[in-house]
Structures are given as structure tokens and as C-alpha cells.
Design a protein around this motif. Structure first.
Motif, PDB file in Angstrom:
ATOM      1  N   LYS A   1       3.901 -78.827  -8.104  1.00 21.98           N
ATOM      2  CA  LYS A   1       5.248 -79.356  -7.921  1.00 21.98           C
ATOM      3  C   LYS A   1       6.112 -78.915  -9.093  1.00 21.98           C
ATOM      4  CE  LYS A   1       3.562 -83.534  -5.620  1.00 21.98           C
ATOM      5  NZ  LYS A   1       3.447 -85.018  -5.711  1.00 21.98           N
ATOM      6  N   MET A   2       7.340 -78.536  -8.818  1.00 20.44           N
ATOM      7  CA  MET A   2       8.269 -78.098  -9.854  1.00 20.44           C
ATOM      8  C   MET A   2       9.393 -79.123  -9.996  1.00 20.44           C
ATOM      9  SD  MET A   2       7.006 -75.209 -10.897  1.00 20.44           S
ATOM     10  CE  MET A   2       5.705 -74.087 -10.353  1.00 20.44           C
ATOM     11  N   ILE A   3       9.533 -79.708 -11.167  1.00 22.54           N
ATOM     12  CA  ILE A   3      10.503 -80.782 -11.388  1.00 22.54           C
ATOM     13  C   ILE A   3      11.444 -80.392 -12.527  1.00 22.54           C
ATOM     14  CG2 ILE A   3      10.789 -83.218 -11.985  1.00 22.54           C
ATOM     15  CD1 ILE A   3       7.877 -83.594 -10.931  1.00 22.54           C
ATOM     16  N   PHE A   4      12.750 -80.370 -12.230  1.00 18.35           N
ATOM     17  CA  PHE A   4      13.765 -80.011 -13.234  1.00 18.35           C
ATOM     18  C   PHE A   4      14.432 -81.266 -13.772  1.00 18.35           C
ATOM     19  CE2 PHE A   4      13.202 -76.024 -11.034  1.00 18.35           C
ATOM     20  CZ  PHE A   4      13.404 -75.066 -12.019  1.00 18.35           C
ATOM     21  N   ASN A   5      14.312 -81.480 -15.062  1.00 19.20           N
ATOM     22  CA  ASN A   5      14.995 -82.605 -15.718  1.00 19.20           C
ATOM     23  C   ASN A   5      16.308 -82.184 -16.357  1.00 19.20           C
ATOM     24  OD1 ASN A   5      12.984 -84.538 -15.120  1.00 19.20           O
ATOM     25  ND2 ASN A   5      11.712 -83.796 -16.808  1.00 19.20           N
ATOM     26  N   ASN A   6      16.567 -80.886 -16.346  1.00 19.80           N
ATOM     27  CA  ASN A   6      17.816 -80.351 -16.899  1.00 19.80           C
ATOM     28  C   ASN A   6      18.447 -79.438 -15.852  1.00 19.80           C
ATOM     29  OD1 ASN A   6      19.933 -79.213 -18.296  1.00 19.80           O
ATOM     30  ND2 ASN A   6      18.691 -78.442 -19.995  1.00 19.80           N
ATOM     31  N   PRO A   7      19.543 -79.869 -15.212  1.00 21.63           N
ATOM     32  CA  PRO A   7      20.174 -79.056 -14.157  1.00 21.63           C
ATOM     33  C   PRO A   7      20.560 -77.655 -14.626  1.00 21.63           C
ATOM     34  CG  PRO A   7      21.082 -81.271 -14.163  1.00 21.63           C
ATOM     35  CD  PRO A   7      20.228 -81.157 -15.397  1.00 21.63           C
ATOM     36  N   ALA A   8      20.907 -77.513 -15.914  1.00 21.95           N
ATOM     37  CA  ALA A   8      21.327 -76.203 -16.420  1.00 21.95           C
ATOM     38  C   ALA A   8      20.178 -75.201 -16.393  1.00 21.95           C
ATOM     39  CB  ALA A   8      21.875 -76.342 -17.836  1.00 21.95           C
TER      40      ALA A   8
ATOM     41  N   LEU B   1       8.472 -65.487 -18.994  1.00 21.30           N
ATOM     42  CA  LEU B   1       9.896 -65.719 -18.735  1.00 21.30           C
ATOM     43  C   LEU B   1      10.587 -66.281 -19.970  1.00 21.30           C
ATOM     44  CD1 LEU B   1       9.864 -67.261 -15.118  1.00 21.30           C
ATOM     45  CD2 LEU B   1      10.302 -64.895 -15.795  1.00 21.30           C
ATOM     46  N   GLN B   2       9.878 -67.101 -20.738  1.00 17.91           N
ATOM     47  CA  GLN B   2      10.459 -67.692 -21.948  1.00 17.91           C
ATOM     48  C   GLN B   2      10.854 -66.642 -22.984  1.00 17.91           C
ATOM     49  OE1 GLN B   2       7.360 -70.559 -23.077  1.00 17.91           O
ATOM     50  NE2 GLN B   2       8.877 -72.188 -22.877  1.00 17.91           N
ATOM     51  N   THR B   3      10.157 -65.499 -22.981  1.00 17.86           N
ATOM     52  CA  THR B   3      10.490 -64.450 -23.954  1.00 17.86           C
ATOM     53  C   THR B   3      11.821 -63.788 -23.626  1.00 17.86           C
ATOM     54  OG1 THR B   3       9.327 -62.719 -22.704  1.00 17.86           O
ATOM     55  CG2 THR B   3       8.035 -63.980 -24.317  1.00 17.86           C
ATOM     56  N   VAL B   4      12.276 -63.915 -22.382  1.00 17.34           N
ATOM     57  CA  VAL B   4      13.556 -63.325 -21.970  1.00 17.34           C
ATOM     58  C   VAL B   4      14.697 -64.286 -22.263  1.00 17.34           C
ATOM     59  CG1 VAL B   4      14.880 -62.384 -20.038  1.00 17.34           C
ATOM     60  CG2 VAL B   4      12.409 -61.996 -20.163  1.00 17.34           C
ATOM     61  N   THR B   5      14.576 -65.511 -21.751  1.00 14.87           N
ATOM     62  CA  THR B   5      15.575 -66.558 -21.999  1.00 14.87           C
ATOM     63  C   THR B   5      14.829 -67.850 -22.306  1.00 14.87           C
ATOM     64  OG1 THR B   5      17.141 -65.534 -20.460  1.00 14.87           O
ATOM     65  CG2 THR B   5      17.524 -67.840 -21.041  1.00 14.87           C
TER      66      THR B   5
ATOM     67  N   PHE C   1      13.502 -71.534 -22.638  1.00  9.02           N
ATOM     68  CA  PHE C   1      13.589 -72.824 -21.954  1.00  9.02           C
ATOM     69  C   PHE C   1      12.293 -73.571 -22.273  1.00  9.02           C
ATOM     70  CE2 PHE C   1      11.661 -69.922 -18.900  1.00  9.02           C
ATOM     71  CZ  PHE C   1      10.585 -70.638 -18.416  1.00  9.02           C
ATOM     72  N   THR C   2      12.276 -74.847 -21.990  1.00  8.97           N
ATOM     73  CA  THR C   2      11.113 -75.678 -22.300  1.00  8.97           C
ATOM     74  C   THR C   2      10.484 -76.197 -21.015  1.00  8.97           C
ATOM     75  OG1 THR C   2      12.176 -76.386 -24.355  1.00  8.97           O
ATOM     76  CG2 THR C   2      10.308 -77.696 -23.592  1.00  8.97           C
ATOM     77  N   TYR C   3       9.149 -76.182 -20.974  1.00  6.91           N
ATOM     78  CA  TYR C   3       8.445 -76.716 -19.809  1.00  6.91           C
ATOM     79  C   TYR C   3       7.164 -77.399 -20.267  1.00  6.91           C
ATOM     80  CZ  TYR C   3       4.829 -73.079 -19.927  1.00  6.91           C
ATOM     81  OH  TYR C   3       3.773 -72.277 -20.302  1.00  6.91           O
ATOM     82  N   LYS C   4       6.617 -78.229 -19.380  1.00 11.29           N
ATOM     83  CA  LYS C   4       5.349 -78.903 -19.646  1.00 11.29           C
ATOM     84  C   LYS C   4       4.573 -79.003 -18.348  1.00 11.29           C
ATOM     85  CE  LYS C   4       5.321 -83.364 -20.213  1.00 11.29           C
ATOM     86  NZ  LYS C   4       5.502 -84.733 -20.783  1.00 11.29           N
ATOM     87  N   ILE C   5       3.293 -78.660 -18.389  1.00 15.33           N
ATOM     88  CA  ILE C   5       2.427 -78.785 -17.215  1.00 15.33           C
ATOM     89  C   ILE C   5       1.607 -80.058 -17.361  1.00 15.33           C
ATOM     90  CG2 ILE C   5       0.570 -77.759 -15.876  1.00 15.33           C
ATOM     91  CD1 ILE C   5       1.463 -75.032 -16.873  1.00 15.33           C
ATOM     92  N   GLN C   6       1.748 -80.927 -16.380  1.00 12.72           N
ATOM     93  CA  GLN C   6       1.012 -82.199 -16.409  1.00 12.72           C
ATOM     94  C   GLN C   6       0.393 -82.429 -15.039  1.00 12.72           C
ATOM     95  OE1 GLN C   6       3.333 -85.401 -17.965  1.00 12.72           O
ATOM     96  NE2 GLN C   6       1.752 -86.945 -17.652  1.00 12.72           N
ATOM     97  N   ARG C   7      -0.945 -82.375 -15.005  1.00 14.86           N
ATOM     98  CA  ARG C   7      -1.715 -82.476 -13.764  1.00 14.86           C
ATOM     99  C   ARG C   7      -1.213 -81.448 -12.732  1.00 14.86           C
ATOM    100  NH1 ARG C   7      -1.496 -87.799 -15.534  1.00 14.86           N
ATOM    101  NH2 ARG C   7       0.281 -88.319 -14.233  1.00 14.86           N
ATOM    102  N   ASP C   8      -0.649 -81.904 -11.614  1.00  9.31           N
ATOM    103  CA  ASP C   8      -0.239 -80.965 -10.555  1.00  9.31           C
ATOM    104  C   ASP C   8       1.257 -80.695 -10.569  1.00  9.31           C
ATOM    105  OD1 ASP C   8       0.640 -83.434  -9.731  1.00  9.31           O
ATOM    106  OD2 ASP C   8       0.044 -83.168  -7.629  1.00  9.31           O
ATOM    107  N   SER C   9       1.919 -80.960 -11.706  1.00 11.86           N
ATOM    108  CA  SER C   9       3.375 -80.787 -11.768  1.00 11.86           C
ATOM    109  C   SER C   9       3.780 -79.969 -12.992  1.00 11.86           C
ATOM    110  CB  SER C   9       4.082 -82.147 -11.809  1.00 11.86           C
ATOM    111  OG  SER C   9       3.781 -82.924 -10.666  1.00 11.86           O
ATOM    112  N   VAL C  10       4.885 -79.243 -12.852  1.00 14.23           N
ATOM    113  CA  VAL C  10       5.492 -78.522 -13.952  1.00 14.23           C
ATOM    114  C   VAL C  10       6.875 -79.129 -14.171  1.00 14.23           C
ATOM    115  CG1 VAL C  10       6.298 -76.299 -14.835  1.00 14.23           C
ATOM    116  CG2 VAL C  10       4.274 -76.399 -13.368  1.00 14.23           C
ATOM    117  N   TYR C  11       7.127 -79.601 -15.407  1.00 13.45           N
ATOM    118  CA  TYR C  11       8.399 -80.213 -15.747  1.00 13.45           C
ATOM    119  C   TYR C  11       9.218 -79.237 -16.599  1.00 13.45           C
ATOM    120  CZ  TYR C  11       6.147 -84.545 -14.254  1.00 13.45           C
ATOM    121  OH  TYR C  11       5.500 -85.514 -13.519  1.00 13.45           O
TER     122      TYR C  11
END
Length: 330
Positions: free
Chosen positions: A283-290, A312-316, A318-328
Motif C-alpha cells: 500500500k502506498m500512503i502519502f502524508n505530504n500532498p506535495a 529515485l531519492q538521488t534524483v529528487t 523525498f522521505t519515505y518509510k516502509i512499515q509492514r505492508d505499507s510505504v509512507y
């Protein structure tokens, strides 16, 4: 009551008597109800073949009237109502005739054995239909089709993405139904991407020709030639051409998924995340609309989800976290 209303609107549609409000109501009904849309499409085919003759026509018409509950007295009563009501009566009679012939010639779905095939996350499936048409099904996609085709057309239903290599049969057109479009072909190869949770649906033609019908856009019909591509986003559509990741590539980006590649060019992170969700089963969950609007180009094949996102982070950044079956995403 809803069925009766649809029949009334269908009759007016076939006679060109729909008002603007009724046209909007009719288009909404066939856009949200696949059985209504299928009946409308099949009735149009029946209508176009009205010159076809049947034996014992008088007896058949009498049986149709009996099944429909139409009496001679009812027929006469329409004379004083006016032209619109008379046309409506005749067209509704035609609807009953269509349904009668449908049952006589066993086009009814209830007499057909249907199969459903679904591809799970990260899975690509291949299948061959009874007519010899070959289909490659992408991750988290489902297709519904008859075990044996019968009647005047070959109809299947898709939710998701698939590549079709359709067997040629000029007497029995192949019709693909999706949420946003119906595609009619004879023998051709094309790719369709129509996931429910993706805002943009698309179809790309590789060989032959296809006719794309858009029920939600006033029954707009578009004919595509090889290399043509149509994108549909809500009430708007855009025509373009298939794309290649690199100049000189053999396969277009639209079908790289068949080689287990996830490729994108100047796409938003939100759109890329949808594809990643299906590929990795997350599951992909965005906490920052930008963060959704960040644009990237890239291609992945054997990378893990962490490897892909780190790239992808090396290009632009952004911050993410993988927790169980979700990516935030933050």
C-alpha cells in the motif's frame, strides 16, 4: 422501476428523442452499469442489421407482442398520444424484438459459461481464448470471458491492464469492455490499462485498427491507427502516440511490463506509486500532498522496493518509510 426507466431512455436514445437532461441521465446509467451498456451496444448491432430476414416473421411478431403484453387495443391507443409516444412504442417493441431474437439465438449471458482469471501482485499471466486470441494479463488485473464464444460478437471484460493479440474473424467482432471505454476490433494487437484506482485510463494500438467508444463522453467514438494512444481522465481524453524510453528501443514503454520492467518517463510519484503497489503488493500512503507531484523518469527490473525508492531519492529528495505492508511518503 430503474429497469423501466432505462428501457424508456433506451427507446428515446434509439429514436433521437432524448433531451439534454435525459441524455446525461442515460450516459450515467450506462457508464455505471455494465449490463445496461452491453444491452445498448448489442441493441445497436441488432438495429444495424434490421434488414436481416427471418422465416415466419408474422408468427414471430405475434409471439413478441404476446410476451411483451402488447394488445391491438393498446396499439390503437397510441394514435392520439402523438408522434413521440408512437415512436417510443415502436422502439420499445423493437427492444422486445431484440430480446426475443437474443433468446432465440442464445446470445443471452445466462446460457454461456463464463470464466474469470486474476493476476496477483507481481504476477503476469498468459492465456488463450477459445477463438485463438492471446492475452497477457498484468499484475492485479482481472478478465472475464466466455469459455466458448457464441452469437454475433466476442465480448470480454477487463479490470486492470492487459495486452491483446486478437484472432481475426470479420464475422464476429471482438469487443473489450472496461470501466471507461469499449473497444471494438476484428483482428489486431493493442494494450489497455484501466485500473479502477488509477485516474488515467489508456489504450495503445500496435497492429490493425480499433474503434474506441467512450460511453461517459456522449458515446464518443474514435478510431485508432498503429502507434496511436488514447488517454482518458474523467470527462476528458487526449490522443497521442506510443512512447519509447530510449531512442532505438524495440519495445514501447506501454508494454515493457510484459518483460517485467517498470518504466516511466516524467511521471508523478503518485502515478509511479500505483504501479509499484501492484508490482510489490504494498500500500502506498502519502502524508505530504506535495510529494505526490514530484516527477521522475526511470526503469526498474529486479530491484527491491527499497532499491527502487532509494534510486529515485538521488534524483529528487523525498522521505519515505516502509512499515509492514505499507510505504509512507512524507
Amino acid at each position: 422501476m430503474k429497469e423501466d426507466r432505462f428501457t424508456e431512455l433506451l427507446a428515446k436514445k434509439m429514436t433521437g428523442e432524448l433531451s439534454a437532461d435525459e441524455s446525461a441521465e442515460f450516459n450515467k446509467l450506462i457508464s455505471v452499469n455494465k449490463s445496461y451498456r452491453a444491452e445498448y451496444e448489442q441493441l445497436k448491432d441488432y438495429w444495424a442489421q434490421e434488414a436481416r430476414t427471418y422465416p415466419n416473421m408474422q408468427g414471430i411478431l405475434a409471439e413478441i407482442k404476446e410476451q411483451a403484453g402488447i394488445t391491438q387495443q393498446q396499439t390503437r391507443s397510441y394514435a392520439w398520444i402523438g408522434r413521440t409516444a408512437a415512436i417510443l412504442f415502436l422502439t420499445i417493441s423493437a427492444v422486445f424484438a431484440y430480446r426475443f431474437f437474443l433468446s432465440k439465438e442464445k446470445f443471452n449471458e445466462t446460457t454461456v459459461s463464463w470464466k474469470e482469471v486474476k493476476a496477483s501482485s507481481g504476477q503476469v499471466l498468459k492465456l488463450t481464448l477459445a477463438d485463438g486470441s492471446r492475452i497477457t494479463l498484468n499484475s492485479e488485473s482481472g478478465i472475464r470471458y466466455p469459455e466458448v464464444f457464441s452469437g454475433q460478437s466476442r465480448e470480454v471484460h477487463l479490470d486492470g491492464e492487459a495486452y491483446f493479440d486478437v484472432a481475426e474473424d470479420h464475422d464476429h467482432p471482438f469487443i473489450l469492455h472496461t470501466q471507461e471505454m469499449d473497444i471494438r476490433v476484428l483482428g489486431t494487437a493493442f494494450n489497455v490499462k484501466s485500473y479502477k484506482n488509477d485516474p488515467v485510463k489508456e489504450a495503445t494500438l500496435f497492429r490493425g485498427s480499433i474503434e474506441v467508444n467512450l460511453p461517459g463522453l456522449q458515446d464518443k467514438k474514435l478510431k485508432l491507427k498503429p502507434a496511436d494512444k488514447i488517454k482518458i481522465n474523467g470527462s476528458a481524453y487526449e490522443l497521442g502516440k506510443m512512447a519509447y524510453y530510449n531512442a532505438g528501443d524495440q519495445n514501447s514503454m506501454e508494454i515493457l511490463w510484459m518483460d517485467n520492467q517498470l518504466a516511466f518517463k516524467n511521471e508523478s510519484l503518485e502515478s509511479i506509486a500505483h504501479s509499484m503497489a501492484r508490482r510489490y503488493g504494498l500500500k502506498m500512503i502519502f502524508n505530504n500532498p506535495a510529494t505526490k507531484k514530484l516527477k521522475f523518469s526511470g526503469s526498474f527490473e529486479k530491484e527491491t522496493i527499497s532499491e527502487a525508492l532509494n534510486s529515485l531519492q538521488t534524483v529528487t529528495p523525498f522521505t519515505y518509510k516502509i512499515q509492514r505492508d505499507s510505504v509512507y511518503f512524507y
